[in-house]
Design a protein around this motif. Sequence first.
Motif, PDB file in Angstrom:
ATOM      1  N   THR A 116      -6.803  -1.973  -5.493  1.00 53.32           N
ATOM      2  CA  THR A 116      -6.894  -0.521  -5.393  1.00 53.32           C
ATOM      3  C   THR A 116      -7.911  -0.002  -6.402  1.00 53.32           C
ATOM      4  O   THR A 116      -8.305  -0.716  -7.325  1.00 53.32           O
ATOM      5  CB  THR A 116      -5.544   0.159  -5.675  1.00 53.32           C
ATOM      6  OG1 THR A 116      -5.282   0.118  -7.090  1.00 53.32           O
ATOM      7  CG2 THR A 116      -4.410  -0.542  -4.926  1.00 53.32           C
TER       8      THR A 116
ATOM      9  N   PRO B   7      -0.331   1.713  -9.432  1.00 51.64           N
ATOM     10  CA  PRO B   7       0.611   1.769  -8.315  1.00 51.64           C
ATOM     11  C   PRO B   7       2.051   1.636  -8.811  1.00 51.64           C
ATOM     12  O   PRO B   7       2.294   1.051  -9.874  1.00 51.64           O
ATOM     13  CB  PRO B   7       0.207   0.556  -7.458  1.00 51.64           C
ATOM     14  CG  PRO B   7      -1.209   0.283  -7.831  1.00 51.64           C
ATOM     15  CD  PRO B   7      -1.318   0.632  -9.284  1.00 51.64           C
TER      16      PRO B   7
ATOM     17  N   ASN C 113       0.848  -1.185   0.000  1.00 50.98           N
ATOM     18  CA  ASN C 113       0.000   0.000   0.000  1.00 50.98           C
ATOM     19  C   ASN C 113       0.887   1.239   0.000  1.00 50.98           C
ATOM     20  O   ASN C 113       2.008   1.220   0.505  1.00 50.98           O
ATOM     21  CB  ASN C 113      -0.912  -0.008   1.239  1.00 50.98           C
ATOM     22  CG  ASN C 113      -2.037   1.002   1.137  1.00 50.98           C
ATOM     23  OD1 ASN C 113      -2.836   0.946   0.205  1.00 50.98           O
ATOM     24  ND2 ASN C 113      -2.102   1.923   2.075  1.00 50.98           N
ATOM     25  N   ARG C 114       0.368   2.331  -0.569  1.00 52.35           N
ATOM     26  CA  ARG C 114       1.149   3.573  -0.584  1.00 52.35           C
ATOM     27  C   ARG C 114       1.474   4.030   0.829  1.00 52.35           C
ATOM     28  O   ARG C 114       2.550   4.561   1.087  1.00 52.35           O
ATOM     29  CB  ARG C 114       0.390   4.660  -1.351  1.00 52.35           C
ATOM     30  CG  ARG C 114       0.291   4.386  -2.859  1.00 52.35           C
ATOM     31  CD  ARG C 114      -0.422   5.509  -3.594  1.00 52.35           C
ATOM     32  NE  ARG C 114      -0.684   5.172  -4.984  1.00 52.35           N
ATOM     33  CZ  ARG C 114       0.154   5.367  -5.996  1.00 52.35           C
ATOM     34  NH1 ARG C 114       1.352   5.899  -5.754  1.00 52.35           N
ATOM     35  NH2 ARG C 114      -0.180   5.045  -7.227  1.00 52.35           N
ATOM     36  N   THR C 115       0.526   3.836   1.754  1.00 54.02           N
ATOM     37  CA  THR C 115       0.798   4.071   3.174  1.00 54.02           C
ATOM     38  C   THR C 115       1.145   2.734   3.792  1.00 54.02           C
ATOM     39  O   THR C 115       0.274   1.908   4.076  1.00 54.02           O
ATOM     40  CB  THR C 115      -0.437   4.682   3.876  1.00 54.02           C
ATOM     41  OG1 THR C 115      -0.845   5.858   3.180  1.00 54.02           O
ATOM     42  CG2 THR C 115      -0.120   5.033   5.321  1.00 54.02           C
TER      43      THR C 115
ATOM     44  N   GLY D 127       5.193  -1.055   2.096  1.00 51.26           N
ATOM     45  CA  GLY D 127       5.019  -0.082   1.026  1.00 51.26           C
ATOM     46  C   GLY D 127       5.482  -0.683  -0.292  1.00 51.26           C
ATOM     47  O   GLY D 127       6.068  -1.777  -0.331  1.00 51.26           O
ATOM     48  N   TYR D 128       5.259   0.036  -1.382  1.00 46.60           N
ATOM     49  CA  TYR D 128       5.646  -0.487  -2.692  1.00 46.60           C
ATOM     50  C   TYR D 128       7.156  -0.543  -2.870  1.00 46.60           C
ATOM     51  O   TYR D 128       7.677  -1.401  -3.594  1.00 46.60           O
ATOM     52  CB  TYR D 128       5.004   0.356  -3.801  1.00 46.60           C
ATOM     53  CG  TYR D 128       3.520   0.106  -3.940  1.00 46.60           C
ATOM     54  CD1 TYR D 128       3.045  -1.022  -4.586  1.00 46.60           C
ATOM     55  CD2 TYR D 128       2.593   0.993  -3.414  1.00 46.60           C
ATOM     56  CE1 TYR D 128       1.684  -1.272  -4.702  1.00 46.60           C
ATOM     57  CE2 TYR D 128       1.233   0.766  -3.522  1.00 46.60           C
ATOM     58  CZ  TYR D 128       0.786  -0.368  -4.169  1.00 46.60           C
ATOM     59  OH  TYR D 128      -0.558  -0.612  -4.272  1.00 46.60           O
TER      60      TYR D 128
END
Length: 282
Positions: free
Chosen positions: A198, A207, A159-161, A182-183
């Motif tokens: 997403t 993403p 996840n981005r966060t 995170g990615y």
Amino acid sequence: MSDLFDFRRRLDNYAVMGNPVAHSKSPRIHTLFAEQTGEPVHYEAIQVDPGGFVQAVGNFDASSGKGLNITVPFKQEAWALVNERSDRAERAGAVNTIKFIDKTLFGDNTDGIGLVNDLLNNRIEIKNKQVLLMGAGGAARGVLAPLLEQQPAQLIIANRTAEKARELADSFRDLGNIEGSGYEALENKQFDLVINATAASLQGELPPLPDNLLADGATCYDMMYGAEPTPFMHWATQHGATTVLDGLGMLVEQAAESFYIWRSVRPDTKPVIEQLRREMTA
């Protein structure tokens, strides 16, 4: 007109509630299920204004409604409203299927089993595979328990966060080998199955994924769907995925599970998926 009214009175009433809901394919899917199985089902879409969900469900119950599907943004509110929940709904923290049983509202969540059934129907193995789930929102939470029940070697939520992904992974750690990140932590990792949970595809975005993400023979699955391939599906094809699927099959499979919960009859999903695909691309 009176003949139509009398005919509908003899049918059991079901509906999908959401906002917006006019685009929903659920009425078409359940109409096809009813035609296929001979079940006396009438199914419609009901748009519900913010703040009006509890009243709308009460009105539907009072009008002898038999069951509901719940879509955005009311799945969490449905979870709080029902009297009883299935184990998978309890874990998901969201309800997308309600069955009216006397004075009881029974809530279930069929999203995850819909995804798993579509993967298995397409001969995509999950057991002992490296699985990446992109996103840590409600769509991801809803599919985690059924995915982990298939015993992947490892499931990573990206996840981005990153903290949100780690918190979500922690809440499902008792079900299997699961981590959140995170990615940027995906560099030098490879996956057999990558699932996009997403909403990036709806905005035409993607993403941030490393180029070497896919193992040999990898499958990429986007839970979104449309007449054209999504940005993630394009990325998957360009990066060597062996199989690339969208979420139309998941939509039909989760609907079939709802139909079974309501009617104790399991429809054949394959011809319905094929029919919807023809209609979408016509």
